[in-house]
Scaffold this active site. Structure first.
Site, mmCIF file in Angstrom:
data_model
loop_
_atom_site.group_PDB
_atom_site.id
_atom_site.type_symbol
_atom_site.label_atom_id
_atom_site.label_comp_id
_atom_site.label_asym_id
_atom_site.label_seq_id
_atom_site.Cartn_x
_atom_site.Cartn_y
_atom_site.Cartn_z
ATOM 1 C CD GLU A 221 85.272 79.563 81.955
ATOM 2 O OE1 GLU A 221 86.053 80.140 81.193
ATOM 3 O OE2 GLU A 221 84.084 79.879 82.100
ATOM 4 C CG HIS B 102 75.744 79.702 75.864
ATOM 5 N ND1 HIS B 102 76.031 80.050 77.162
ATOM 6 C CD2 HIS B 102 75.461 78.377 75.875
ATOM 7 C CE1 HIS B 102 75.946 78.968 77.924
ATOM 8 N NE2 HIS B 102 75.600 77.940 77.177
ATOM 9 C CE LYS C 222 87.613 82.404 72.698
ATOM 10 N NZ LYS C 222 87.666 83.860 72.475
ATOM 11 N NE ARG D 187 83.841 88.712 67.545
ATOM 12 C CZ ARG D 187 82.744 88.924 68.274
ATOM 13 N NH1 ARG D 187 82.112 90.063 68.177
ATOM 14 N NH2 ARG D 187 82.281 88.004 69.102
#
Lengths: 501, 174, 501, 174
Positions: free
Chosen positions: A197, A232, A116, A289
């Site tokens: 982040e 999430h 990531k 995907r």
């Protein structure tokens, strides 16, 4: 074109792929774990093989075994679905080495987007705005956090799917959060590396669906609104999003297409973005995907992403270009899961005693549920996806309400009644949603007086009838569910969730 | 005129009087009101169509000792029934996750099937209300079991890695 | 807008209307005959009333009783569905007089289009080409026949739905045919008047869907191909038609719109045409109601004809104009009926023991069938409509094949296997169909060796199992169906069909 | 090695030998070939999943005297089964619409449920093969019953307007 495709997955997505194969005239091969011996995806496939015991790591995650079965069945391609091995570059690599086409992007792209932090760097270099935060972890997490400023999000470098993730509001909470996130990340991905982040709120979670062939043709198929998430995990998605006007939509799609071209993307993929109140986009991550929520895009674009991803994996050219894409109407997806919304979304296992699926105009059901099904604790709780299309958002919502009422499951608890409460919520109806929506919108157990009275009357009628001709009813499977009632409908929450490893 | 039944739903007890009106139609008196009710069996044995004053409702029926579990709409109701001559039905006995087994002593049972992945409450340990006792994995989610009441852990009946079923004893506090 | 709509129908169309009402926020009232006590349309409605005994004339055709129930329920509108009272001007009139809106055109239009001879005159005057034949029955049928030339079609003036219809190839057959057609017409419509049309073959049966509001706005929603008929009953429909190119489509739609405007049409309606090999259109008749096959039009235009017809009946304006209409992709409908294709389409009654409906992308099921349903002899044999959409005709056909295989009914015979044979027929796949298609395409009982062997193996396994733990299976309902096998799969046809009265 | 059964399907008789391989898997010998078969019961009691050499098939099973009716794909198979020790199963007896009840005498029974709307063959009348005997209305269709064989009508058992069921005697010819 492929002659035979092995579907390395289970549940509704395995059935979705089997159906696409049938429509393309390709033979399909199902694999199943012990727990899935009777599963729908097995019964619909042309061939089926036992892959292993029920735990996923011994069955749907067992790379050598899956490759062996593909060879034995003579499959010339493997479709990984979503989850399980779909973003595992080693699996894509193993397929390649076995001479079997992997229906997805090349291993190198899966690998670079799977990291990531690396993905953030790539996007940043391509000129795509990313969520403020770390790009290189040269400094300690503490120093980085200080630089970025609280609140921050701790994320696993190898992450995805909400695992190894923690929101941290104050500096003193950081060390404990780091420890927990590292432990989760290590156990989930075998890699404890974290990055940071900026925690943005209120934001919306939007994503752009892409498809690309092997000849450099990239098409962006509009955006999906995915802000309605619980821990999430997405719960409700729609296309298009009320957050964007036509100009912003074009801008976002162009941004996503550019990113895909820069990295040489192939097959279907999704770029996830956060959008803040001022309409700024921030790249979040890329999913290399098929997504669970792909049907809402299919509904508003008229494409068939599974067919099309099989085509491009077989090195055929994309049968459409960006100019052919029109967004028509509005589509909403509700993920129907085996969990009890009136008992803090506790997972619900048991036997499905009754099932009625909705039908009629504008309704699509992608389901793996059947009467007699044993819902076990081994896999995630997704049972079915209910997708409703309407000419405009209001019609799509009205249709979804109608369809949710028609969707009847007895024997296990599902989140259907909560979906209905969202569809009736004025904030949702007005399109005012962001990623914190489900923290504010809690399920309310509404007792319907008419129904209660009807139950009492029916019980008396049955008791009267029973003296004449006794009937044998099935025994209840999960009586403990009534417990929620006495605990005050969610006021007492002895259970907390975290994504398991 | 009709036959009388006593029905218990949760804490409430209802008296229901039933008179047959012919053709599968009943006159039902409940809570001082009269209703016209049609009952049809849709499929054997469990699915019924109930029409109360022309409003159709589907009901799925499961048997239970002394009564029925009836699902209508999104809710499942547990009901006990008795012929009025035999008196009021006994109170409903529900399975509790926290079962009182003595003065200030609790048996904690599992509300789900899954696998124990972590035990945080060891034998002899004193825990506070709200503390995490153990973590059970089910459907790819880690579910933290928290203490409804505080106390000392008397016994732990399960170990990490063990599969547990709904209603299985996990530990005893007191 | 209406607050409460009574649905004066049964089966899949009643459920279709109930669903549209729910999506529009309108309360729905179902009526049911004794035979339909448990029907799906009853269970989905907000209110339900027994209308009468099972025979249609005592229930779904009982005008005073239906008006009485609508009054009792406080309905402000009645939806007639198709069949039954949907094209009965007296019913529309009775609604009007009771102060209840009739969801359909005004009684005067129903009346003038219901007289098929009158309709031909009206269309001819409006400049619409009609099938060559009688316009006024001033001469004897014999003289008319001589004038027109054999072969001819005898038709009932009050006709519709294939009743009172005979094809006559030679003059000497005429007297007997007239007598039979008169008898049928008299018993079906209470009116023995006949007229003549030239019998055209090969022709296609096409129709144009129209919708019109109370303000003169008329929109044509493309054509439907309905050539695949068995004894004048449609079996498979599609939209668009392979018979037309874009120019012809525009021409036909303009023709139909013009006709609708000339007669001042309101609500949904259909103009039926014959199209000969040279691409000439001939007006056949107008249906002043919703059609069974309306979903194929909905699928390719994105409209909702039932919602929209309710809107225009409530004097709202059409929410779209002709310019908004685009035909996207291709849609096919298979009518799933309770009949045995391997035994000369003999009607099949019995109990539905197992039911599995198809799902997934591009599939719509409008169904009135449920497990435990008693299929009786009282009503027509339509159980469900299966509609598949694809980006092009090939995709729609592939999807239909897939969906037909997923559609599982046990306990009664259905025409599903024959639909599948049509979908696999090279003539159908090439789009080469006309109204005589089903005279050439006969069902073939194909025994699948693998399945036969599996049945033998399963029987042995069950017998072995039974010694350990005996299972109670349901008893078979219609064993006589196997009879077809011995009679040589349709070679011996002791049964002939005619539309009953 | 295994247990032997005799299965009759139509005119054919099969010998089936079954050996258990564990885990719901069987080795089945039939027609000189060996198959690996998995049998699962999907829902009680009727729906089965049968996997023959890795090909999955759904089968719906109904009971019948001495065997089963099994629906696989679009076909329904009537099967009789016997343990091999008890010999071959008897021939299948199927209901015929034209039942021979004597030399050149036939009992005609209804192949459908419906209402008799017309009778064209009166008692004593001599009819030819292919003649319409009567018309039965079912599902809004008039179904014309035609003579499979010619003969004199001995008896008519129904009248116009009468409801008839599958298998009900309509008339006798001979």
């Amino acid at each position: 074109m492929f002659r035979k495709v092995l579907v390395a997955n289970r549940g509704e997505i395995a059935l979705r792929v089997v159906r696409a194969c049938r429509e393309l005239g390709i033979r399909s091969v199902a694999i199943y774990s012990e727990a899935d011996r009777n599963a729908l995806h097995v019964r619909h496939a042309d061939e089926a093989y036992l892959v292993g015991p029920s735990p996923a790591r011994e069955s749907y995650l067992n790379i050598p075994r899956i490759i062996e079965l593909a060879r034995r069945a003579g499959a010339d391609a493997i479709h990984p679905g979503y989850g399980f091995l779909s973003e595992n570059p080693d699996f894509a690599q193993a397929c390649e080495e076995a001479g079997i086409a992997f229906i997805g992007p090349p291993p190198s792209i899966i690998r670079s987007m799977g990291n990531k932090l690396r993905a953030r760097q790539v996007m940043k270099e391509a000129g795509i705005p990313v969520v403020p935060g770390s790009l290189h972890m040269e400094h300690s997490l503490e120093e980085e956090a200080k630089r970025i400023g609280f609140p921050i999000m701790l994320k696993a470098v190898a992450g995805g799917g909400g695992k190894g993730m923690r929101t941290v509001f104050r500096p003193e909470e950081l060390p404990a959060a780091v420890e927990m996130a590292r432990r989760e990340a290590a156990s989930a991905f075998g890699d404890e590396a974290l990055y940071l982040e900026k925690f943005l709120e209120p934001v919306r979670h939007l994503e752009v669906q892409l498809i690309a062939d092997a000849y450099g043709n990239v098409v962006a198929l509009g955006e999906r609104e995915c802000s309605i998430q619980r821990r999430h995990q997405k719960m409700i998605e729609e296309a298009p999003s009320t957050a964007l006007d036509e100009r912003q939509r074009m801008e976002l799609m162009a941004l996503a297409s550019r990113a895909a071209k820069v990295i040489g993307y192939q097959n279907v993929g999704t770029l996830e973005f956060l959008v803040d109140g001022d309409g700024h986009f921030y790249f979040l991550e890329m999913n290399t995907r098929l997504q669970v929520e792909h049907p809402v895009t299919e509904a508003v674009t008229g494409t068939d992403l599974v067919m099309d991803q099989i085509l491009v994996a077989a090195k055929e050219r994309l049968p459409y270009s960006q100019e052919d894409i029109r967004i028509t109407g509005w589509a909403i997806e509700c993920r129907i899961a085996a969990e009890d919304p009136f008992n803090v979304f506790l997972p619900s296992t048991g036997t499905v005693l009754r099932l009625d699926l909705p039908g009629g105009p504008g309704v699509r059901v992608d389901s793996a549920i059947y009467e007699g099904m044993e819902v076990t604790h081994h896999y995630d709780s997704l049972l079915a996806k209910l997708v409703c299309w309407g000419r405009h958002r209001k019609e799509a919502i009205a249709r979804m309400r109608r369809a949710l009422r028609e969707f009847k499951v007895v024997g296990i608890s599902t989140n259907i009644p909560f979906h209905l409460q969202v569809m009736e919520d004025p904030h949702f109806v007005a399109g005012r949603v962001d990623t914190s929506y489900l923290e504010r919108k809690r399920p309310v157990r509404i007792s319907v007086e008419e129904e209660e009275e009807a139950a009492v009357i029916l019980a008396a009628l049955l008791a009267r009838e029973a003296r004449v001709r006794p009937l044998a009813f099935p025994l209840p499977t999960s009586r403990w569910r009534l417990r929620a009632q006495r605990f005050g409908y969610g006021l007492w929450e002895p259970w907390r969730w975290a994504r398991s490893t | 005129m009709g036959e009388k039944y006593v029905v218990r739903l949760g804490q409430d007890v209802y008296q229901v009087e039933i008179g047959e009106a012919g053709g599968g139609i009943f006159r039902v008196f409940i809570e001082g009101k009269e209703h016209t009710v049609r009952m049809e069996q849709v499929s054997a044995p469990s699915l019924f169509l109930l029409e109360v004053d022309s409003r159709p409702l589907e009901a799925f029926v499961e048997g239970r000792a002394g009564g029925y579990e009836i699902t209508i709409g999104f809710h499942r109701y547990a009901l006990l029934v008795r012929d009025v001559a035999r008196g009021r039905p006994p109170p409903l006995v529900e399975r509790e996750d926290w079962q009182q087994v003595g003065e200030g002593e609790w048996l904690v049972v599992s509300p789900m099937s899954g696998v124990v992945v972590e035990i945080r409450a060891g034998k002899g340990q004193v825990i506070q209300q709200g503390d995490v006792l153990m973590v059970i994995e089910s459907m790819k989610m880690n579910n933290e079991l928290r203490a409804k009441f505080g106390g000392a852990v008397r016994e732990v009946y399960v170990e990490v890695g063990q599969r547990v079923e709904v209603g299985q004893a996990l530990l005893r506090l007191g």
